[in-house]
Design a protein around this motif. Structure first.
Motif, short mmCIF file in Angstrom:
data_model
loop_
_atom_site.label_atom_id
_atom_site.label_comp_id
_atom_site.label_asym_id
_atom_site.label_seq_id
_atom_site.Cartn_x
_atom_site.Cartn_y
_atom_site.Cartn_z
N THR A 142 -0.61 15.83 10.27
CA THR A 142 -1.59 16.75 10.26
C THR A 142 -3.10 15.90 10.45
O THR A 142 -3.11 15.52 9.38
CB THR A 142 -1.83 18.09 9.73
N GLY A 143 -3.75 16.42 11.19
CA GLY A 143 -5.45 15.42 11.26
C GLY A 143 -5.61 15.60 12.54
O GLY A 143 -5.41 15.61 13.58
N ALA A 161 -10.63 15.78 30.92
CA ALA A 161 -10.56 17.65 29.70
C ALA A 161 -8.94 17.14 29.83
O ALA A 161 -8.32 18.15 30.40
CB ALA A 161 -11.45 18.60 30.49
N LYS A 162 -8.44 17.63 28.50
CA LYS A 162 -7.71 18.09 28.36
C LYS A 162 -7.39 18.89 26.86
O LYS A 162 -8.54 19.17 26.80
CB LYS A 162 -7.07 17.00 28.29
N GLN A 163 -6.26 19.12 26.48
CA GLN A 163 -6.24 20.14 25.29
C GLN A 163 -7.07 19.13 24.65
O GLN A 163 -6.49 18.12 24.22
CB GLN A 163 -4.40 20.85 25.39
N THR A 164 -7.60 20.06 23.58
CA THR A 164 -7.97 19.38 22.56
C THR A 164 -7.50 19.77 20.66
O THR A 164 -7.85 19.46 19.63
CB THR A 164 -9.70 19.68 22.59
N LEU A 188 -4.71 18.01 15.36
CA LEU A 188 -3.07 18.52 15.53
C LEU A 188 -3.20 18.77 14.20
O LEU A 188 -3.34 18.37 13.36
CB LEU A 188 -1.98 16.62 15.38
N GLN A 189 -2.39 20.04 13.75
CA GLN A 189 -1.36 20.62 12.53
C GLN A 189 -0.24 20.81 13.55
O GLN A 189 0.19 20.92 14.24
CB GLN A 189 -2.43 22.36 13.01
N LEU A 236 9.16 17.51 18.44
CA LEU A 236 8.40 16.27 18.91
C LEU A 236 6.58 16.60 19.78
O LEU A 236 6.41 18.33 20.18
CB LEU A 236 9.40 15.88 20.36
N ALA A 237 5.66 15.70 19.13
CA ALA A 237 4.37 16.26 19.18
C ALA A 237 3.91 15.34 20.38
O ALA A 237 4.29 14.78 20.22
CB ALA A 237 3.58 16.17 17.68
N VAL A 238 2.95 15.63 21.95
CA VAL A 238 2.57 14.89 22.06
C VAL A 238 1.40 15.51 22.90
O VAL A 238 1.16 16.30 22.59
CB VAL A 238 3.70 15.62 23.48
N LEU A 239 0.01 14.33 22.16
CA LEU A 239 -1.29 14.11 22.32
C LEU A 239 -1.02 14.20 23.16
O LEU A 239 -1.88 12.54 23.54
CB LEU A 239 -1.82 13.65 20.97
#
Length: 285
Positions: free
Chosen positions: A111-112, A37-40, A131-132, A49-52
């Motif tokens: 975004t999506g 479980a991680k950040q959703t 992601l926003q 810089l976006a890190v998913l």
């Protein structure tokens, strides 16, 4: 009791054998992968810089892939990227369970909903994140800065030295290039052009120094410095022809005038014209 344990053990072996027979991809009987479980939900500003994050346990020999829910094809599978977008990569430190999706210079169009998934012939495991991307704050845009320093006037045969210093918002720009007359410049030993770069993570800057030794008249012009995040600036350089000197020639004009002033007698003395060409007088006592 021992007979019961033995019977259970035999049944377990038989079950595993049957499962392997019916599902060849489970020959190693790996445990089912499980997402940690991680950040959703993630929110970034445009240009950041976006890190998913995605972490999978019991992966075995299976592959982790990322895709955008609204798209058909995958973004990544394993460490391979399947889209023609240099901004998209996967971060997988060796020996870890992390398979983070990296999107550089994120845009509002990114975004999506994104899926981190593990695929096999048995089942598909999916982990969804949102992601926003919001528009960049105009105040923060002022943090970006690019400037060229150097002498705008250089004598022919001397060195042209220009230094371009660019600052990023969250991290240093990835690249910095020089252009002249629309053409990209690179180190060229034959033409005595040298370019060197330095990056400072702490100050979020990248510095590039352009040196052109033995400047010629053709080296005059406008030099453009541009970063990978589209910061641009320019500086005009003039090369002076040092072989031509503006020499001030001073001509001494001598006018000779025949003196017509007669000698003057006075109680003090007599004034005679001593040098008619210089027009100088003196008093003789």
């Amino acid at each position: 009791m021992e007979d019961t344990v033995t019977l259970v053990y035999i049944l377990a072996i038989s079950f595993v054998a049957a499962l392997r027979e019916s599902h060849p991809d489970l020959k190693d009987f790996d445990p089912i992968p499980r997402f940690v479980a991680k950040q959703t939900e993630y929110s970034f500003e445009a240009g950041e810089l976006a890190v998913l994050k995605c972490e999978v346990e019991n992966l075995g020999n299976k592959k982790v892939g990322w895709r955008k829910a609204s798209a058909r094809g995958p973004l990544t599978i394993g460490t391979m990227t399947f889209v023609q977008d240099s901004r998209v990569t996967v971060e997988h430190p060796p020996g870890t369970n992390k398979w983070n999706l990296i999107i550089k210079h994120v845009k509002p169009s990114d975004t999506g909903v994104y899926e981190c998934q593990v695929s096999s012939s048995v089942r598909h495991l999916r982990y969804h994140v949102l992601l926003q991307v919001r528009e960049a704050d105009t105040k923060k845009k002022k943090d970006l800065d690019i400037v060229i320093t150097g002498d705008p006037f250089v004598d022919k045969g001397e060195v042209i030295k220009l230094t371009c210093n660019a600052t990023g918002r969250e991290y240093p720009p990835e690249e910095l290039d020089w252009f002249k007359n629309g053409n990209k410049m690179e180190t060229n030993f034959a033409k005595k052009i040298y370019i060197r770069k330095m990056v400072s993570i702490n100050s979020k800057t990248i510095i590039s120094v352009l040196n052109i030794k033995k400047a010629d008249l053709d080296d005059a012009g406008t030099y453009v410095c541009r970063t990978s995040d589209k910061q641009v600036t320019s500086k005009k350089v003039e090369v002076l022809n040092a072989d031509t000197y503006n020499v001030r020639r001073v001509q001494e004009i001598v006018v000779c005038v025949t003196p017509w002033i007669p000698a003057v007698e006075s109680s003090v003395g007599r004034c005679d014209v001593m040098d008619s060409c210089s027009g100088m007088f003196c008093w003789k006592m």
